[in-house]
Design a protein around this motif. Structure first.
Motif, PDB file in Angstrom:
ATOM      1  N   MET B   1      45.813   3.401  66.653  1.00 17.80           N
ATOM      2  CA  MET B   1      46.275   3.231  68.029  1.00 17.80           C
ATOM      3  C   MET B   1      45.118   3.516  68.991  1.00 17.80           C
ATOM      4  N   SER B   2      44.908   2.603  69.875  1.00 18.33           N
ATOM      5  CA  SER B   2      43.763   2.787  70.783  1.00 18.33           C
ATOM      6  C   SER B   2      44.095   3.803  71.868  1.00 18.33           C
ATOM      7  N   PHE B   3      43.044   4.237  72.511  1.00 20.53           N
ATOM      8  CA  PHE B   3      43.149   5.204  73.601  1.00 20.53           C
ATOM      9  C   PHE B   3      44.176   4.746  74.627  1.00 20.53           C
ATOM     10  N   PHE B   4      44.028   3.490  75.033  1.00 22.94           N
ATOM     11  CA  PHE B   4      44.882   3.035  76.103  1.00 22.94           C
ATOM     12  C   PHE B   4      46.335   2.953  75.684  1.00 22.94           C
ATOM     13  N   ARG B   6      47.905   4.671  73.607  1.00 25.48           N
ATOM     14  CA  ARG B   6      48.510   5.999  73.594  1.00 25.48           C
ATOM     15  C   ARG B   6      48.910   6.423  75.009  1.00 25.48           C
ATOM     16  N   ILE B   7      47.999   6.181  75.947  1.00 21.33           N
ATOM     17  CA  ILE B   7      48.294   6.562  77.335  1.00 21.33           C
ATOM     18  C   ILE B   7      49.513   5.789  77.836  1.00 21.33           C
ATOM     19  N   ALA B   8      49.513   4.495  77.550  1.00 23.31           N
ATOM     20  CA  ALA B   8      50.607   3.640  78.004  1.00 23.31           C
ATOM     21  C   ALA B   8      51.914   4.109  77.377  1.00 23.31           C
ATOM     22  N   LEU B   9      51.841   4.455  76.089  1.00 25.60           N
ATOM     23  CA  LEU B   9      53.034   4.911  75.392  1.00 25.60           C
ATOM     24  C   LEU B   9      53.563   6.181  76.047  1.00 25.60           C
ATOM     25  N   GLN B 103      43.388  -6.594  69.971  1.00 27.51           N
ATOM     26  CA  GLN B 103      43.987  -6.417  71.290  1.00 27.51           C
ATOM     27  C   GLN B 103      45.034  -7.479  71.621  1.00 27.51           C
TER      28      GLN B 103
END
Lengths: 277, 259, 236
Positions: B1-4, B6-9, B103
């Motif tokens: 899971m990419s950084f983004f 995770r943040i979005a989640l 992506q």
């Protein structure tokens, strides 16, 4: 004054005032943000993002430091004659210096960079005749050139302002003591001007570090350039996070260093009793 | 899971905790394209979108019986804008690569042409091998397979990355860079114009499947299998009914679909 | 030289209309950012002035971050990151995506930067207002809101005006960064003209001149504003 018209003394027990709720909410937001970013990065640590791209960031950081260092140095040298011109009693010289300062402070650094970088491309033949093309051909040199001119205007303003700031009486007293203008400048005016200009100089370094990110737009791989390159390959937003951390650390380091230098240099201005108290 | 992601989640979880609502189907398909990559996609003098990609997109929409709308987006932000829902598909000569597949999803390719290197006419470079090119100043558009190709195959070259193809063309013409790498069709098209008169093709490069992938495809958000299937079917349909060939022939003297 | 100037003509052959439209976008962006940046900055200054330590700390984190990050990076963070985050939230709610165009992204990013700098200006202006003013207002029986509105704010505006004027001039220059994420502002329009006509130096010089003119106009306006704010000094 009667007690009734004064605000009550601060309550000993901390109540839940609006400010306190807002403060806790605001702080909670930062903690949540830090937690989420931490989870996003360390939860995904195995992907080895930082390990893989650390050399790239280091490379970019070095370029940024070189860019800022060179620009500040050349800008400082260039600011001396401009300051002299700014303070000159000759109308024409003063107006030219004013024009220089006004242009570089009144237009965006990005537009100046484009003007130099793409503008130089249109004058290739002329530059080649002068033997300057190898210099203007290189994006890094173009950026150093533009940033130096830009900061020279700001630094001249800082220097001229702080010299003007040294009270007239100081100069008159020096003249009364029979000191030459050179000695007055070197021993009396400049040391005081130096202390006054210290803080604005520190701010200018910080502004230059931040402004240098613009070099990435004209193909220089500074910290921002490397970051954009990493993002364009990975599309991983973590790329921008690490750049933000590096810039913040750089700026904070300069700020703290400057505070320390300033405290050291202004020791003699602090009252003894204050110091010991 | 990419950084983004995770943040979005995390953000999504926070918000779901607050409340949910009904889903809504987008009325029409919005297509993102760059508009700065002639002859594939560009804005003509009157500011209208033209080019091979644009015509193909229109043909695909006709085949899908869908209403389409174009959105012009800078290349740098193309994939983030797709993910952000600014549009639903990218038809902008985007090569299908492993990195991008992490992506976004891609349809099958709709064309495939090799990369090439262009140099000023007075260049002394002999060929396009890494040895022959040496440590030259090489320009490319950033975030492209061509910039990746240059990075991997010509490690000695000083790579210069530009936001659009326009800028490296400007720098190649002024002699600031020694060579530029891009799609052979894009370079040839430019060299045939007045501005491109400065330069010539030094040679075509052999595509590396690991870098260049199978060709240019249509990018859509991950998991939107229905839209992907529609596009795939439409590509096959226009290939079969001759629409593709008509568009191809309007732009090129050869078949860009490739083998 | 005459040929160059004709490139600036109005109409399909010249770039005058495009550049004028770009100038309009530049000014609109700066004007749209200003009120948000001022209000946010004022609130931040109140927070930093607050006796509540958590509020002060949170406000200080805000200004440290947005004064420390390059404006270009803040812009990318907002444009790419903020946009993706917003859509993720909207998608989770089942709402259709809302487009965050480069104008809005620029407005948000510049507001973040502007507010962190303006909060410092407001803060030092607050320090310039002596406690006697609050006490005097209290003695007159004014409520806290009335004190703020009638006594403190008018003085605050006068004290903060020079600093804010400076920030406005910086803001106008910083709008140029938004051209990098695709906003058709004056720098982007001149950049397009420069590429198409191959007259890069000329067009970027035109761009610089436009910024200079904008800053001269601003300076005149600011001068009047400052005279207006100081009017009380003379009539006394």
């Amino acid at each position: 004054m009667s007690d009734t018209t004064l605000p009550p003394p601060p309550a000993p027990a901390r109540r839940w005032t609006t400010a306190r709720i807002a403060g806790h909410g605001f702080m909670g937001f930062w903690i949540l943000l830090a937690g989420v970013i931490g989870w996003a990065i360390f939860g995904d640590w195995d992907s080895g993002f930082l390990v893989q791209y650390a050399p790239r960031y280091l490379n970019g950081l070095t370029t940024t430091l070189q860019l800022v260092g060179l620009a500040m140095l050349f800008g400082a040298l260039l600011s001396l004659p401009i300051t002299w011109a700014r303070l000159s009693s000759n109308r024409l010289v003063g107006a030219l210096a004013f024009g220089w300062v006004y242009f570089f402070r009144g237009t965006p650094l990005l537009a100046q960079t484009f003007l130099v970088y793409y503008g130089a491309g249109t004058f290739r033949a002329e530059f080649e005749a002068l033997g300057l093309w190898p210099f203007f051909r290189d994006a890094f040199f173009c950026a150093v050139f533009t940033f130096s001119l830009n900061t020279s205007a700001y630094q001249a303003e800082i220097l001229a302002g702080s010299i003007r700031n040294v009270a007239r009486g100081q100069r008159e007293a020096a003249a009364a003591l029979g000191l030459s203008r050179y000695v007055t400048m070197r021993k009396i005016v400049l040391p005081q001007a130096f202390i006054v200009s210290l803080r604005p100089y520190g701010n200018e370094i910080i502004l230059m570090i931040k402004g240098s990110a613009i070099a990435s737009i004209v193909t220089v791989f500074d910290l921002m350039g490397e970051t954009r390159r990493i993002f364009s390959r990975t599309f991983d937003f973590e790329a921008y996070f690490w750049a933000a951390v590096l810039y913040l650390v750089m700026v904070e380091l300069i700020r703290r260093l400057w505070d320390r230098i300033e405290r050291h240099l202004t020791q003699h201005l602090v009252r003894r009793t204050d110091n010991e108290a | 899971m990419s950084f983004f992601k995770r943040i979005a989640l995390a953000a999504a979880v926070t918000v779901i905790a607050v409340g949910g609502a009904a889903a809504q189907e987008p009325a029409k398909i919005r297509i993102g394209t760059e508009g700065a990559y002639p002859p594939f996609n560009f804005l003509d003098a009157s500011g209208e979108l033209k080019g091979f990609d644009v015509d193909i997109a229109k043909a695909l929409c006709t085949a899908m019986q869908a209403e389409c709308e174009f959105v012009v987006q800078d290349w740098d932000g193309m994939i983030p804008a797709l993910q952000a829902g600014k549009f639903d598909a990218i038809i902008a000569s985007m090569s299908i690569t492993e990195e991008r597949l992490k992506q976004v999803d891609f349809t099958s390719k709709y064309y495939n042409t090799p990369p090439a290197i262009a140099v000023p006419k007075d260049s002394t470079l002999a060929g396009v091998t890494p040895e022959e090119l040496g440590s030259l100043q090489l320009g490319a558009q950033s975030s492209t397979t061509h910039s990746n190709y240059a990075e991997e195959k010509f490690p000695d070259a000083a790579l210069k990355l530009y936001p659009t193809a326009e800028e490296y063309k400007l720098d190649l013409a002024s002699g600031r860079i020694d060579a530029a790498i891009d799609d052979v069709v894009v370079l040839s098209e430019w060299l045939a114009t007045e501005e491109g008169a400065c330069c010539k093709i030094l040679g075509t490069l052999t595509p590396d499947p690991a870098i260049n992938g199978p060709g240019a495809g249509i990018a859509i958000r991950q998991g939107e299998t229905e839209l992907k299937a529609k596009f795939d079917a439409a590509i096959e349909a226009i290939r079969a009914d001759g629409t593709y060939k008509t568009i191809n022939d309007a732009y090129f003297q050869f078949d860009v679909y490739g083998g | 030289m005459g040929e160059l100037w004709s490139l600036l003509s109005y109409g399909p052959d010249g770039w005058g209309d495009e550049i004028l439209a770009g100038t309009f976008v530049t000014v609109s962006l700066a004007l749209a950012t200003l009120p948000i940046g001022l209000v946010l900055g004022f609130l931040l200054a109140l927070a930093k002035n607050s006796p509540e330590p958590s509020l002060r700390a949170a406000a200080n984190i805000y200004t440290t971050v947005f004064r420390g990050l390059p404006e270009l990076l803040t812009l990318f963070l907002v444009y790419f990151g903020g946009q993706m985050l917003l859509q993720a939230i909207l998608a989770a709610l089942g709402l259709p995506p809302v487009e965050v165009n480069s104008f809005v992204a620029g407005m948000i990013a510049l507001s973040l930067v502007f507010s962190s700098y303006s909060s410092e200006v407001f803060l030092s202006a607050f320090k310039g207002i002596t406690s006697g003013q609050y006490e005097g207002a209290g003695a007159l029986g004014l409520s806290r809101a009335q004190t703020m509105r009638l006594v403190i704010l008018p003085q605050l505006v006068r004290l903060a005006l020079p600093g804010l004027s400076n920030l406005w001039l910086i803001l106008m220059k910083e709008t140029s960064l938004v051209s990098v994420i695709g906003l058709a502002d004056v720098l982007r329009e001149t950049g397009v003209a420069a590429r198409v006509t191959r007259e890069a130096f000329f067009f970027f010089a035109v761009a610089c001149s436009i910024y200079l003119v904008l800053s001269i106009i601003s300076s005149v306006g600011i001068g009047r504003l400052e005279a207006w704010a100081r009017r009380g000094d003379f009539s006394r």
